[in-house]
Design an enzyme around this catalytic site. Structure first.
Site, PDB file in Angstrom:
ATOM      1  N   ARG A 279       0.851  -1.179   0.000  1.00 61.28           N
ATOM      2  CA  ARG A 279       0.000   0.000   0.000  1.00 61.28           C
ATOM      3  C   ARG A 279       0.893   1.237   0.000  1.00 61.28           C
ATOM      4  O   ARG A 279       1.502   1.586   1.004  1.00 61.28           O
ATOM      5  CB  ARG A 279      -0.891  -0.018   1.254  1.00 61.28           C
ATOM      6  CG  ARG A 279      -1.968   1.033   1.278  1.00 61.28           C
ATOM      7  CD  ARG A 279      -2.582   1.114   2.670  1.00 61.28           C
ATOM      8  NE  ARG A 279      -1.711   1.852   3.582  1.00 61.28           N
ATOM      9  CZ  ARG A 279      -1.522   1.547   4.856  1.00 61.28           C
ATOM     10  NH1 ARG A 279      -2.096   0.502   5.398  1.00 61.28           N
ATOM     11  NH2 ARG A 279      -0.717   2.291   5.610  1.00 61.28           N
ATOM     12  N   HIS A 283      -3.637   4.212   4.787  1.00 63.55           N
ATOM     13  CA  HIS A 283      -4.720   3.232   4.882  1.00 63.55           C
ATOM     14  C   HIS A 283      -6.024   3.847   4.373  1.00 63.55           C
ATOM     15  O   HIS A 283      -6.719   3.269   3.545  1.00 63.55           O
ATOM     16  CB  HIS A 283      -4.881   2.765   6.324  1.00 63.55           C
ATOM     17  CG  HIS A 283      -6.062   1.881   6.553  1.00 63.55           C
ATOM     18  ND1 HIS A 283      -6.140   0.599   6.051  1.00 63.55           N
ATOM     19  CD2 HIS A 283      -7.227   2.098   7.203  1.00 63.55           C
ATOM     20  CE1 HIS A 283      -7.294   0.064   6.400  1.00 63.55           C
ATOM     21  NE2 HIS A 283      -7.977   0.943   7.093  1.00 63.55           N
ATOM     22  N   TYR A 292       4.346   5.375  11.290  1.00 66.62           N
ATOM     23  CA  TYR A 292       4.636   3.989  11.636  1.00 66.62           C
ATOM     24  C   TYR A 292       5.480   3.252  10.591  1.00 66.62           C
ATOM     25  O   TYR A 292       5.781   2.074  10.776  1.00 66.62           O
ATOM     26  CB  TYR A 292       3.343   3.220  11.904  1.00 66.62           C
ATOM     27  CG  TYR A 292       2.324   3.256  10.775  1.00 66.62           C
ATOM     28  CD1 TYR A 292       2.414   2.415   9.670  1.00 66.62           C
ATOM     29  CD2 TYR A 292       1.237   4.135  10.833  1.00 66.62           C
ATOM     30  CE1 TYR A 292       1.480   2.451   8.649  1.00 66.62           C
ATOM     31  CE2 TYR A 292       0.285   4.175   9.823  1.00 66.62           C
ATOM     32  CZ  TYR A 292       0.412   3.327   8.739  1.00 66.62           C
ATOM     33  OH  TYR A 292      -0.525   3.364   7.736  1.00 66.62           O
TER      34      TYR A 292
END
Length: 386
Positions: A279, A283, A292
């Site tokens: 990805r 998200h 992160y």
């Protein structure tokens, strides 16, 4: 905005080929990140046969699908940043997994998506603007699932795998010559609904393909904190095959999904396909991936970009010229313009419509809430919403 502007060209790396103890390839890849066709080995031959006769026209079609899907996705992200959409889940980086698998389906197959399968929707003939109504808050879906055999988006994580399993069990009992494919992510693979769907599909030999897009991150949780074994190997414990495919290789995704769907149609039961991809973006537009994960991780995956990879192959084989790419660029810009215009022209829904169809025969509590909301709306002296 160019078709490749959302990613950059990076250093190319070639992964070493590995096999599982049973002799199956650990990763099915038919087109390298450098855009070179992989010579089919004995282990790959079973899958490669499903794209052996692919034509230059079909390859250009796959490229066009990925480019236009990325352009639509980029426009939707921009619209959300401009306040035109409440939320958006980008597919950036996952175009090959979705286009390849989507083009493997037949019209009579049925697709159960999550909420990120914009590329699959494209392959099923769903107008991309219909995907945006729910994210703008003007409807609860936006399209008739029976028109294209493409179910409405599922927000509840993993539940669509049970829906797909039940549907597949039904068509098997009806004796239909079709199959079902259910999409979910690596995060959803940890849900109990997915485990239950694996059990039922195996026991009842349901004609369903579970297509897991492992994009490495379940929001902010990496895959290694979700499983101790590669996801595709989970299928073995349920009694059906699992295959890991290079999710950035549209040819491999097309071939493996065709193989799995044909298996299902022959009455050989379910298959788990793990599309190993990444990805590239957040998200959803409410997420900040920089908190992160590191930039160098994204850079390594940018070198495997599915669109750049197929373009390199088309150019090397003289299957596409500059006129083709220029025409496609113009088409992608026209698509972006149409998406903007359609979204901004979407009418607001009736405020009380949210209470309709909650229950087939009505419900006292819903009636009470409807009355309260109607009174609230009427309380504004100027008659306008606040």
């Amino acid at each position: 905005m160019t078709v490749e502007s959302t990613v950059t060209r990076g250093p190319r790396k070639r992964a070493a080929a590995k096999k599982t103890p049973g002799g199956q390839p650990d990763l099915v890849q038919l087109l390298t990140p450098e855009g070179k066709r992989v010579r089919p080995t004995k282990a790959l031959a079973e899958y490669a046969a499903f794209v052996e006769d692919i034509t230059p026209e079909e390859l250009r079609g796959l490229y066009r699908d990925m480019v236009l899907t990325r352009r639509f996705d980029a426009e939707a992200t921009s619209l959300q940043r401009q306040g035109e959409l409440g939320l958006w889940a980008s597919l950036l980086g996952q175009e090959a997994a979705q286009i390849g698998s989507g083009r493997a389906t037949r019209p009579d197959d049925y697709v159960f998506p999550t909420y990120r399968e914009h590329g699959v929707a494209w392959t099923r003939g769903v107008d991309p603007t219909l995907l945006l109504g729910m994210f703008r808050g003007v409807n609860n879906g936006g399209w008739d699932p029976t028109t294209n055999n493409f179910h409405l988006y599922t927000i509840v994580i993993g539940s669509q795998t049970l829906h797909a399993t039940g549907y597949a069990m039904g068509i098997a009992k009806d004796g239909a010559d079709s199959a079902v494919i259910a999409y979910f992510g690596d995060g959803a693979s940890s849900q109990g609904d997915v485990a239950e769907s694996f059990t039922f599909s195996a026991v009842y030999n349901a004609p369903v393909v579970f297509f897991c897009q492992n994009n490495q991150w379940a929001i902010s949780e990496p895959t290694e904190k979700q499983t101790r074994v590669p996801l595709y190997q989970r299928a073995r414990g349920y009694g059906f095959p699992g295959v890991r495919v290079d999710g950035n290789d549209v040819l491999a995704c097309l071939a493996v999904t065709r193989w799995a769907l044909e298996r299902a149609r022959r009455g050989e039961g379910p298959t788990l396909v793990e599309a190993f991809t990444y990805r590239m973006g957040a998200h959803t537009t409410s997420d900040d991936p920089t908190r992160y994960r590191h930039d160098d991780e994204r850079a390594a995956w940018e070198a495997k970009d599915p669109i750049i990879r197929l373009r390199a192959y088309l150019e090397a084989q003289s299957h596409a010229d500059e006129a083709f790419f220029a025409e496609l660029e113009a088409e992608s810009e026209a698509l972006g313009k149409r998406v903007r215009e359609v979204v901004r022209a979407m009418p607001d829904p009736e405020h009380l419509a949210i209470f309709d169809n909650v229950y087939a025969d009505g419900h006292a509590l819903v009636d009470e809430e409807r009355a309260q909301f109607a009174a609230y709306q009427a309380s504004f002296a100027d008659g306008e919403d606040k």
